[in-house]
Design a protein around this motif. Structure first.
Motif, PDB file in Angstrom:
ATOM      1  N   VAL A   1     -17.181  15.281  51.351  1.00  0.00           N
ATOM      2  CA  VAL A   1     -17.934  16.540  51.435  1.00  0.00           C
ATOM      3  C   VAL A   1     -19.212  16.292  52.220  1.00  0.00           C
ATOM      4  O   VAL A   1     -19.919  15.304  51.971  1.00  0.00           O
ATOM      5  CB  VAL A   1     -18.262  17.087  50.033  1.00  0.00           C
ATOM      6  CG1 VAL A   1     -19.208  18.285  50.126  1.00  0.00           C
ATOM      7  CG2 VAL A   1     -16.985  17.465  49.300  1.00  0.00           C
TER       8      VAL A   1
ATOM      9  N   LEU B   1     -22.873  18.183  53.673  1.00  0.00           N
ATOM     10  CA  LEU B   1     -23.741  19.360  53.605  1.00  0.00           C
ATOM     11  C   LEU B   1     -24.418  19.522  54.959  1.00  0.00           C
ATOM     12  O   LEU B   1     -24.782  18.536  55.603  1.00  0.00           O
ATOM     13  CB  LEU B   1     -24.800  19.181  52.516  1.00  0.00           C
ATOM     14  CG  LEU B   1     -24.262  18.916  51.112  1.00  0.00           C
ATOM     15  CD1 LEU B   1     -25.424  18.722  50.125  1.00  0.00           C
ATOM     16  CD2 LEU B   1     -23.353  20.056  50.640  1.00  0.00           C
TER      17      LEU B   1
ATOM     18  N   LEU C   1     -26.157  15.781  47.094  1.00  0.00           N
ATOM     19  CA  LEU C   1     -24.889  15.570  46.410  1.00  0.00           C
ATOM     20  C   LEU C   1     -24.943  14.306  45.575  1.00  0.00           C
ATOM     21  O   LEU C   1     -25.646  13.353  45.902  1.00  0.00           O
ATOM     22  CB  LEU C   1     -23.768  15.363  47.442  1.00  0.00           C
ATOM     23  CG  LEU C   1     -23.091  16.569  48.070  1.00  0.00           C
ATOM     24  CD1 LEU C   1     -22.070  16.064  49.087  1.00  0.00           C
ATOM     25  CD2 LEU C   1     -22.387  17.420  47.010  1.00  0.00           C
TER      26      LEU C   1
ATOM     27  N   GLY D   1     -20.921  11.158  49.205  1.00  0.00           N
ATOM     28  CA  GLY D   1     -20.180  12.373  49.515  1.00  0.00           C
ATOM     29  C   GLY D   1     -18.672  12.195  49.512  1.00  0.00           C
ATOM     30  O   GLY D   1     -17.961  13.044  50.027  1.00  0.00           O
TER      31      GLY D   1
ATOM     32  N   ILE E   1     -23.983  18.858  42.605  1.00  0.00           N
ATOM     33  CA  ILE E   1     -24.835  19.343  43.683  1.00  0.00           C
ATOM     34  C   ILE E   1     -26.058  20.016  43.079  1.00  0.00           C
ATOM     35  O   ILE E   1     -25.963  20.722  42.066  1.00  0.00           O
ATOM     36  CB  ILE E   1     -24.061  20.285  44.643  1.00  0.00           C
ATOM     37  CG1 ILE E   1     -24.953  20.652  45.841  1.00  0.00           C
ATOM     38  CG2 ILE E   1     -23.560  21.536  43.898  1.00  0.00           C
ATOM     39  CD1 ILE E   1     -24.166  21.277  46.984  1.00  0.00           C
TER      40      ILE E   1
ATOM     41  N   ALA F   1     -21.207  23.583  52.398  1.00  0.00           N
ATOM     42  CA  ALA F   1     -20.516  22.331  52.103  1.00  0.00           C
ATOM     43  C   ALA F   1     -19.159  22.389  52.769  1.00  0.00           C
ATOM     44  O   ALA F   1     -18.460  23.396  52.688  1.00  0.00           O
ATOM     45  CB  ALA F   1     -20.369  22.155  50.600  1.00  0.00           C
TER      46      ALA F   1
END
Ligand SMILES: [Ca+2]
Ligand SMILES: [Ca+2]
Ligand SMILES: [Ca+2]
Ligand SMILES: [Ca+2]
Length: 694
Positions: free
Chosen positions: A89, A91, A98, A103, A117, A130
């Protein structure tokens, strides 16, 4: 209508992929909710914001106070969950953070990966997207979620201190409760700054702890009505008051006496010492503005405070100082300091008042060699050899006089190799100068009863000092009636007459000569006869007084001989050793050189002979000259000779030497040669006195 469109779009994309005949990738990204519809054939990553319990959060808003999780569900093209697959993930904004920070996580057995988060700070404000990515069966599945972040409302409340009153130097604890949007701030979520008007807060910036409070310690450094303030970004600051009181004075400390030894008035410097004390509180901190009174303990001999006032007020460093001045006599003294109006007191270390002056009985002079190769008048000459002249000086207790005390030296001949005014400066009670062999080479004196020989050099050392006395009552100072060894005017006794001869002529050459006096304080000069039992030859006649002089000149003289480099042979055969003969030189000795100073065969037999060796001035040969003996004899003769020493040695008069003989038969064929060898620059010279056995 909308649903149909979606199906159509999916079908179109499938169609395009098939027609392209490409790498077989499903190609288009999945979207949230993309799994709906019966004909979907792509893998999907679906993102959803849930709370700490896993329940969906409506509105996709992050919280400043509550746990929020990003739930990613991974499915393949057949809508089956994909377990144990890595999901990443990212951002697109630093407004949120996170956990884990990397991530990336694996999906669980249900194809779900849960990231935590949260807003990056309570002031974070805006939107963040995201994007989740995973690789499923050779194709990339992605999904996105947009989220809103609103700043938190921070409030400080309930600031408290551990006590409302402390003494300066003590510390107090301060804490403040922190809320965000009305709920206790989470651990480490924000920092609170602390400052105090009466000290330093530590840490200056404290993170919120697990119970929603921030804490610091204030170390007090000043007194009065004080406060401590807590502040945080976007929050109203909070202040708490407290009082810091002055701690009580608890002590007086002795700091230093500088210097610890001073010298009596009229002697050397320094004559005063600064004695320092310190007023302190319970924290060992200086206390200003306190009055301290001082007094002297012990002393006598006139020692006193230099200033009339014996009171001082402590400075910002808590210090008070008192100057103590020496008197006219040696003593020891202490300063007692007392805090005004109290019984608090303390004492300085002992301060010593010394004479600091050399005393005549403890003043001495010596030479490394009293006879060295220089020569003069009746002898050969040599320039440039040196001897060390050392002066030693102690006070009447036998202690070294202060470093830096100057000694003046003067010499009848040669060169005193000094810097400055023919003086040396005492260090650790001694100093040394070199006497270089060169002109002037003194001659004999024509004064009846004085020294007639040339080459005899008087060296005189003087220094400021005191007459020695017998301390009958053992108080280390002169008291009326105590016996004094009087000193008069010092002079250089060039002709060794032990008297001052203002003017005379040198023997043989009749050139003019004079002895010289050296000044002393007028008060020490008298007209009385000087003692006949001490310090003979060191005072001009009838220049002594009847008082003890604590400030005059101590003095000591030394005779150094400028020795010739060759044996002076006897002018004739000696009659004291008539059975032996020896080398002679009728021109050797001048008539003015008395017989007892000439080289002579003192005794002689087949087993032993004794000689006196002198140079042609009637002086000893150089101390470092070597002496050797050999026997000249017919072949087969067993006669041998040994000397009792191998050097001339330190002397101011001609030296005597014994030769032991063995297996000597006599008959006038055995010659015993005594040879003196003198080093002279790069070479040496030898001379021999030869004795023929009877
Ligand atoms: Ca005394
Ligand atoms: Ca002389
Ligand atoms: Ca004299
Ligand atoms: Ca005197």
């Amino acid at each position: 209508m909308r649903k149909v469109f979606l199906v159509t779009a999916a079908a179109l994309s499938l169609f395009l992929a098939a027609c392209g005949g490409g790498g077989g990738s499903a190609g288009s990204p999945g979207t949230g909710g993309g799994s709906s519809g019966g004909a979907t054939q792509t893998a999907t990553a679906t993102l959803q914001l849930v709370d700490g319990a896993g329940a969906a959060v409506s509105g996709s808003s992050l919280s400043q106070t509550e746990v929020r999780q990003l739930k990613v569900t991974l499915k393949n093209a057949r809508s089956q969950v994909v377990p144990y697959k890595r999901v990443t993930v990212e951002l697109d904004s630093p407004l949120a953070v996170l956990t884990p920070a990397s991530g990336s996580l694996l999906t669980d057995a249900n194809g779900v990966a849960l990231f935590t988060i949260a807003p990056a700070s309570v002031s974070s404000n805006g939107a963040v997207t995201a994007t989740a990515t995973a690789s499923v069966e050779g194709a990339e599945a992605t999904g996105e979620l947009d989220m809103q972040i609103s700043p938190g409302s921070v409030a400080l409340s309930a600031i408290t201190t551990s006590s409302s009153t402390v003494q300066k130097g003590q510390s107090l604890n301060v804490s403040v409760a922190v809320t965000v949007n009305g709920a206790p701030a989470s651990s480490n979520s924000l920092a609170v700054s602390f400052t105090s008007t009466c000290g330093t807060a530590s840490p200056g910036s404290a993170l919120v702890d697990g119970s929603g409070t921030a804490q610091a310690v204030v170390q007090t450094t000043s007194t009065g009505n004080c406060s401590v303030t807590a502040s945080a970004v976007n929050a109203q600051s909070r202040t708490a008051a407290f009082v810091v009181s002055a701690p009580p004075v608890v002590g007086l400390q002795f700091v230093s006496a500088s210097p610890t030894v001073i010298y009596q008035q009229g002697s050397l410097t320094p004559n005063s010492s600064i004695v320092t004390f310190r007023v302190i509180d319970a924290q060992d901190q200086p206390v200003q503005g306190q009055t301290v009174n001082a007094s002297l303990i012990g002393g006598g001999g006139g020692v006193s405070f230099c200033n009339a006032a014996q009171t001082d007020v402590s400075s910002a460093t808590g210090q008070v100082t008192f100057a103590v001045c020496s008197g006219t006599q040696p003593t020891t003294v202490q300063v007692r300091a007392q805090l005004a109006g109290t019984s608090l007191e303390t004492y300085s270390n002992l301060l010593t008042v010394q004479t600091g002056l050399p005393t005549q009985r403890f003043f001495d002079i010596s030479a490394s060699q009293q006879n060295f190769y220089v020569g003069g008048y009746f002898t050969d000459k040599f320039n440039g050899k040196t001897v060390d002249i050392s002066v030693f000086a102690a006070d009447r207790q036998g202690n070294p006089v202060p470093n830096g005390t100057p000694v003046v030296l003067v010499s009848e001949g040669g060169q005193l190799n000094t810097t400055g005014n023919s003086s040396c400066v005492l260090t650790d009670g001694r100093c040394t100068v070199q006497l270089i062999g060169q002109d002037y080479r003194p001659l004999g004196s024509s004064v009846s009863g004085s020294e007639k020989r040339p080459g005899r050099v008087t060296v005189l050392a003087t220094a400021d000092g005191e007459e020695s006395f017998i301390d009958a009552n053992n108080n280390n100072r002169y008291d009326a009636g105590e016996l004094v060894e009087q000193l008069g005017t010092p002079f250089m006794d060039k002709n060794e007459s032990l008297q001052f001869d203002a003017a005379y002529t040198n023997l043989i050459v009749n050139s003019n000569e004079s002895e010289v006096t050296y000044p002393i304080p007028a008060s020490a000069i008298g007209t009385a006869a000087c003692p006949a039992n001490t310090n003979i030859g060191l005072s001009q006649g009838n220049s002594c007084n009847s008082q003890w002089d604590g400030f005059t000149k101590v003095r000591r003289s030394l005779l150094v001989v400028f020795s010739g480099g060759e044996i002076g042979l006897p002018n004739t055969q000696s009659d004291t050793a008539a059975t032996c003969t020896h080398s002679v030189n009728a021109a050797s000795y001048d008539a003015t050189i008395d017989a007892q100073y000439r080289t002579k065969l003192l005794s002689c037999s087949l087993t032993r002979l004794q000689v006196r060796l002198a140079d042609r001035n009637g002086n000893p040969l150089p101390a470092d000259a070597t002496l050797a003996v050999v026997v000249r004899k017919p072949q087969g003769n067993q006669c041998t000779a040994t000397l009792s020493g191998s050097a001339i040695g330190n002397a101011t008069e001609p030296t005597e030497h014994t030769v032991l003989l063995d297996k000597c038969l006599g008959g006038g064929v055995e010659n015993v040669d005594l040879t003196v060898t003198v080093s002279a620059g790069s070479g040496s010279k030898s001379s021999t006195f030869s004795v023929t056995l009877p």
